[in-house]
Enzyme design. Sequence first.
Site, PDB file in Angstrom:
ATOM      1  CD1 TRP A 160      46.107  27.438  42.934  1.00  0.00           C
ATOM      2  CD2 TRP A 160      46.930  28.302  44.820  1.00  0.00           C
ATOM      3  NE1 TRP A 160      45.051  27.951  43.652  1.00  0.00           N
ATOM      4  CE2 TRP A 160      45.525  28.485  44.824  1.00  0.00           C
ATOM      5  CE3 TRP A 160      47.665  28.760  45.914  1.00  0.00           C
ATOM      6  CZ2 TRP A 160      44.845  29.100  45.864  1.00  0.00           C
ATOM      7  CZ3 TRP A 160      46.978  29.376  46.961  1.00  0.00           C
ATOM      8  CH2 TRP A 160      45.602  29.545  46.936  1.00  0.00           C
ATOM      9  CE  LYS A 206      43.828  33.912  41.406  1.00  0.00           C
ATOM     10  NZ  LYS A 206      44.502  34.552  42.552  1.00  0.00           N
ATOM     11  N   GLY A 214      40.595  34.136  43.745  1.00  0.00           N
ATOM     12  CA  GLY A 214      40.676  35.053  44.870  1.00  0.00           C
ATOM     13  C   GLY A 214      42.056  35.112  45.479  1.00  0.00           C
ATOM     14  CE  LYS A 246      45.656  37.703  40.840  1.00  0.00           C
ATOM     15  NZ  LYS A 246      46.838  37.320  41.644  1.00  0.00           N
ATOM     16  CG  ASP A 273      44.071  38.128  44.203  1.00  0.00           C
ATOM     17  OD1 ASP A 273      44.925  38.097  45.115  1.00  0.00           O
ATOM     18  OD2 ASP A 273      43.951  37.221  43.373  1.00  0.00           O
ATOM     19  CB  SER A 325      52.932  39.300  44.368  1.00  0.00           C
ATOM     20  OG  SER A 325      52.510  39.523  43.041  1.00  0.00           O
ATOM     21  CD  GLU A 331      49.540  31.925  34.240  1.00  0.00           C
ATOM     22  OE1 GLU A 331      49.328  32.529  33.173  1.00  0.00           O
ATOM     23  OE2 GLU A 331      49.515  30.682  34.331  1.00  0.00           O
TER      24      GLU A 331
END
Length: 318
Positions: free
Chosen positions: A11, A101, A130, A185, A237, A247, A267
Amino acid sequence: MKITVIGCGRWGSFITWYLDSIGHQVFLYGRKTSAHMQRFLKERKNNLLTLPESVGLSTDLSIAAGAEVIVISVNSQGLQKLMDELKALNLREKKIVLCMKGIEIETGRRLSQIAEENLDKSNVVAVWLGPGHVQEFTRGIPNCMVIDSKNAEVKAELVESFSSPLIRFYYGQDLIGNEIGGAAKNVIGIAAGMLDGFHLSTLKGALMSRGTREVARLIKAMGGNELSAYGLCHLGDYEATVFSEFSHNRRFGELFVQGRQSADLAEGYYTVKALMKLEKEYDVELPICHTVYEVLYEGCEPSEALESLFTRSLKNEF
């Protein structure tokens, strides 16, 4: 803007690529011991993207001192350690943007709280949250994200400076809700993967509905706006987390119930432990998150844990 991105993983490297592509002057920092950084220094690329020559590369953390904006994308559980390292730079009047996150396991602190507690008050902390996957963004597939901060002026400046046809940013209105929703999430993503592993993917609709509801209850109990659970940082999300082949959290859950290990960081594995602390502290029932925790940490047999969710007492939907 002159920007330093701290964190050269999937990321962080994308953020570097993205911010450079929309005209900012960007430096990417990575540790000397990082295999990702060593490859960038040698080839300027990883398996997902190539950084242009306009991007600066550094293994010296002091590069951050010369930036107007410092974007951080590291393992959420390592944020306090990074803050300890940044103290030596005596940072002043910087815009600190957190692009992770998570919730700190030991303390239950949100990531913005960790940053604010360790930086001079002249700095402004914001979060960038997001949906979206690097694999899709680099193919030109757009998405919508959120930037939130207690400082409305800085929030507006970041939204306007970072927006492009590839990423449409919205102004966040609830730092508590957006951070908790964004972190939680990933736990719902692990639960979704477990359903995939049992060939029960059709239950994802129920998972999404009930998962959002329990996270909304927690956000409200913590003083946030429960509607934030239905926004981009959580429910918004879900497509990228509950369904996507990219994912890490969904894949982790799928492999776990099949008795296999995932090579990628999930995570949600750490976040669910922090959520159990918050569940107790705020006296909020989190049945899905609790079930994921029992499977991952207490050795509960996954199929039995799933069945326990369906045998809970009958009740009104809302």
